[in-house]
Motif scaffolding. Structure first.
Motif, short mmCIF file in Angstrom:
data_model
loop_
_atom_site.label_atom_id
_atom_site.label_comp_id
_atom_site.label_asym_id
_atom_site.label_seq_id
_atom_site.Cartn_x
_atom_site.Cartn_y
_atom_site.Cartn_z
N ARG A 169 7.14 -8.91 -24.32
CA ARG A 169 6.40 -7.93 -23.53
C ARG A 169 5.72 -8.58 -22.32
N VAL A 170 5.19 -9.78 -22.52
CA VAL A 170 4.56 -10.49 -21.40
C VAL A 170 5.58 -10.76 -20.31
N ALA A 171 6.79 -11.16 -20.70
CA ALA A 171 7.83 -11.44 -19.71
C ALA A 171 8.18 -10.18 -18.92
N PHE A 172 8.21 -9.04 -19.61
CA PHE A 172 8.50 -7.78 -18.92
C PHE A 172 7.39 -7.44 -17.94
N GLY A 173 6.14 -7.64 -18.35
CA GLY A 173 5.02 -7.39 -17.44
C GLY A 173 5.05 -8.31 -16.24
N GLU A 174 5.39 -9.58 -16.45
CA GLU A 174 5.49 -10.51 -15.33
C GLU A 174 6.61 -10.11 -14.39
N MET A 175 7.69 -9.59 -14.95
CA MET A 175 8.80 -9.15 -14.11
C MET A 175 8.37 -8.00 -13.21
N LEU A 176 7.57 -7.08 -13.76
CA LEU A 176 7.08 -5.97 -12.96
C LEU A 176 6.16 -6.46 -11.86
N ALA A 177 5.27 -7.38 -12.20
CA ALA A 177 4.34 -7.91 -11.21
C ALA A 177 5.09 -8.66 -10.11
N LYS A 178 6.12 -9.41 -10.49
CA LYS A 178 6.90 -10.16 -9.52
C LYS A 178 7.64 -9.23 -8.58
N ALA A 179 7.99 -8.04 -9.06
CA ALA A 179 8.69 -7.08 -8.22
C ALA A 179 7.80 -6.50 -7.12
N GLY A 180 6.49 -6.79 -7.17
CA GLY A 180 5.60 -6.37 -6.10
C GLY A 180 4.78 -5.15 -6.40
N LEU A 181 4.80 -4.69 -7.65
CA LEU A 181 4.10 -3.45 -7.97
C LEU A 181 2.59 -3.57 -7.79
N GLU A 182 2.02 -4.71 -8.22
CA GLU A 182 0.56 -4.82 -8.24
C GLU A 182 -0.02 -5.00 -6.84
N THR A 183 0.74 -5.55 -5.90
CA THR A 183 0.18 -5.89 -4.59
C THR A 183 0.67 -4.97 -3.49
N ILE A 184 1.45 -3.97 -3.84
CA ILE A 184 2.08 -3.17 -2.81
C ILE A 184 1.05 -2.45 -1.94
N ASN A 185 -0.03 -1.94 -2.56
CA ASN A 185 -1.01 -1.20 -1.78
C ASN A 185 -1.89 -2.15 -0.97
N GLY A 186 -2.28 -3.29 -1.54
CA GLY A 186 -3.08 -4.25 -0.79
C GLY A 186 -2.32 -4.81 0.40
N GLU A 187 -1.05 -5.12 0.21
CA GLU A 187 -0.25 -5.63 1.32
C GLU A 187 -0.09 -4.58 2.40
N TYR A 188 0.06 -3.33 2.01
CA TYR A 188 0.19 -2.26 2.99
C TYR A 188 -1.05 -2.18 3.88
N LEU A 189 -2.23 -2.23 3.25
CA LEU A 189 -3.46 -2.16 4.02
C LEU A 189 -3.64 -3.38 4.92
N GLN A 190 -3.24 -4.57 4.43
CA GLN A 190 -3.34 -5.77 5.26
C GLN A 190 -2.42 -5.68 6.48
N ARG A 191 -1.21 -5.19 6.30
CA ARG A 191 -0.30 -5.04 7.43
C ARG A 191 -0.86 -4.07 8.46
N ARG A 192 -1.44 -2.97 7.97
CA ARG A 192 -2.04 -2.00 8.89
C ARG A 192 -3.17 -2.63 9.68
N ALA A 193 -4.01 -3.43 9.01
CA ALA A 193 -5.14 -4.06 9.69
C ALA A 193 -4.66 -5.07 10.74
N ARG A 194 -3.65 -5.88 10.41
CA ARG A 194 -3.14 -6.85 11.37
C ARG A 194 -2.51 -6.16 12.57
N ALA A 195 -1.75 -5.08 12.32
CA ALA A 195 -1.12 -4.35 13.42
C ALA A 195 -2.17 -3.73 14.34
N ARG A 196 -3.24 -3.19 13.76
CA ARG A 196 -4.30 -2.58 14.57
C ARG A 196 -5.01 -3.64 15.42
N LEU A 197 -5.26 -4.82 14.84
CA LEU A 197 -5.90 -5.89 15.58
C LEU A 197 -5.02 -6.38 16.73
#
Length: 462
Positions: A421-449
């Motif tokens: 189960r841990v391996a499956f959770g790590e696979m999901l995290a590696k796919a970008g699920l956990e950071t997708i929203n934070g990365e989106y906001l960071q890209r928006r902030a850099r583009a605005r700057l």
């Protein structure tokens, strides 16, 4: 069918589905504007929607009673409400229905569709037979493990939602736009919807999990034992596996035959695990699940392996005969399961020796760097180069190959359930699920700057 018979195959099926990164193309969608979709694309897309709905119904019907039993924290209440919204209404599905019996029982020629079918079959059987006995016997520690599994399942669904949004009639999960959070929702509702709610819910459960909880894999539906377990199918399977072990000592496997053999042995492990469960040998059942995982890892590690030396037709044939016999078997006793285990151990030893020798002789190759080749007229073109397989260019294969030896194989225990189960959770995290929203906001902030700096330079120059 115990909960372990559900959680293992469902996790394996979802993990395999996640490895398919271009579902639109794999299902036959048009490659570009001038190409039309391949025949049957619409039907395949509709099947995926029906299968997904059945998996979501399983998650809802199993998860809601457990969520309500946990108590009334805001996070738990919001998750219970989200489960109701996440499952599409059957009337809104293509044809106004989920998959029928023919669509569930018939193997589909498209690999991706068939993986969804396998997940749906497990979910349907679990809802019909395994769920009620399971809900009646679990304690709190076991309930938390099941809820964690459901949380990981929905996290996988979110990740797939983002990939499948181009399919005709695709229905995004509640609170999302194509797998991403719907940012038009009010702020106080965003944390109760979509990926944020799943992540917070799983993080809340994880510290409370204990080894005792993973004994839930042994609970669930207990089928009636057949009057005469074993029979001709078991004898046929054992004989084919013993002959396979002999052939592996005589035959050199070419790369294509090796991959077919590895996939067949993965399926053989799953069937023997099923028979061990029917015989009541829980330890052997878990051991064969470990073997299936090892062969699954080898299949993934050899997808880019090439080589034309050798043949392997006899090895593949005997594997197919054994798999067919095990599929037809409706029961087994503990003695029969042990005979199968001994035959499979011999197969693993011979296969390990065969693959090790082939690598040492340089029979297998992996794709190397692109090289420029000069053709007639002075034109240069790139061409793929191949180099012999080594530890440096095939780390996954060389790391997994020793696990074929029975002496070095991981022993099934509660820790194995945790690791899977841990391996499956790590696979999901590696796919970008956990950071997708934070990365989106960071890209928006850099583009605005960057835009503000550009406008400042224009004003200064004018």
């Amino acid at each position: 069918m115990t909960y372990g018979d559900v959680a293992g195959p469902l996790t394996f099926a979802m993990a395999e589905i996640l490895t398919h990164g271009k579902p639109y193309a794999e299902l036959g969608g048009k490659h570009a504007t001038r190409y039309e979709p391949k025949p049957g694309f619409q039907e395949r897309a509709e099947l995926v929607l029906r299968y997904r709905a059945m998996v979501l119904e399983y998650a809802r019907d199993l998860g809601k009673p457990l969520v309500h039993a946990l108590g009334g924290t805001p996070l738990v209440r919001s998750w219970a409400g989200w489960l109701d919204k996440a499952v599409p209404d059957r009337a809104s599905l293509p044809g106004g229905r989920v998959a029928n019996a023919d669509e569930l029982s018939s193997q589909h020629p498209n690999l991706l569709v068939d993986l969804w079918r396998q997940a749906a079959v497990v979910a349907v059987v679990a809802r019909e037979r395994e769920m009620q006995p399971l809900l009646a016997t679990m304690n709190r520690a076991q309930e938390l493990v099941v809820l964690k599994d459901i949380g990981d399942l929905i996290r996988a669904m979110f990740r797939l939602d983002d990939r499948y949004h181009r399919l005709p009639g695709w229905q995004p999960l509640a609170g999302t736009k194509g797998g991403r959070l719907d940012r038009n929702l009010p702020t106080d509702r965003v944390v109760r919807n979509g990926t944020a709610a799943i992540r917070k819910f799983v993080e809340w459960i994880e510290p409370q999990l204990t080894p005792e909880g993973y004994t839930v894999d042994r609970l669930g539906y207990e089928p009636a034992r057949p009057a005469h377990p074993g029979g001709t199918e078991m004898s046929e399977a054992v004989g084919a596996l013993e002959r396979l072990a002999d052939v592996l000592g005589e035959e050199t496997l070419r790369a294509s035959s090796m991959r077919v053999l590895l996939r067949a042995q993965k399926a053989v492990s799953a069937q023997v695990s099923r028979l061990a469960g029917l015989a009541g040998d829980v330890s052997a059942q878990a051991g064969f699940q470990v073997r299936a995982k090892i062969y699954s890892d080898l299949v993934a590690a050899t997808r880019e392996v090439h080589g034309l030396v050798g043949d392997g037709v006899y090895s593949v044939s005997y594997s197919t005969v054994a798999l067919d016999a095990l599929t037809r078997a409706r029961g087994a006793d503990i003695a029969g399961v042990r005979r199968l285990g001994e035959a499979l151990d011999e197969v693993d030893l011979r296969l390990h020796a065969s693959l090790t020798g082939a690598v040492r002789r340089g029979d297998y190759f992996v794709r190397g760097a692109e090289v420029m080749v000069r053709r007639a007229g002075g034109v240069y073109a790139s061409r793929a180069s191949f180099e012999p397989m080594t530890v440096g260019n095939a780390t996954g294969f060389h790391a997994t190959l020793p696990a074929l030896l029975p002496a070095s194989r991981p022993q099934p225990a509660a820790a194995e359930s945790v690791a899977r189960r841990v391996a499956f959770g790590e696979m999901l995290a590696k796919a970008g699920l956990e950071t997708i929203n934070g990365e989106y906001l960071q890209r928006r902030a850099r583009a605005r700057l960057a835009e503000q700096r550009t406008q400042a330079r224009i004003r200064a120059s004018s």
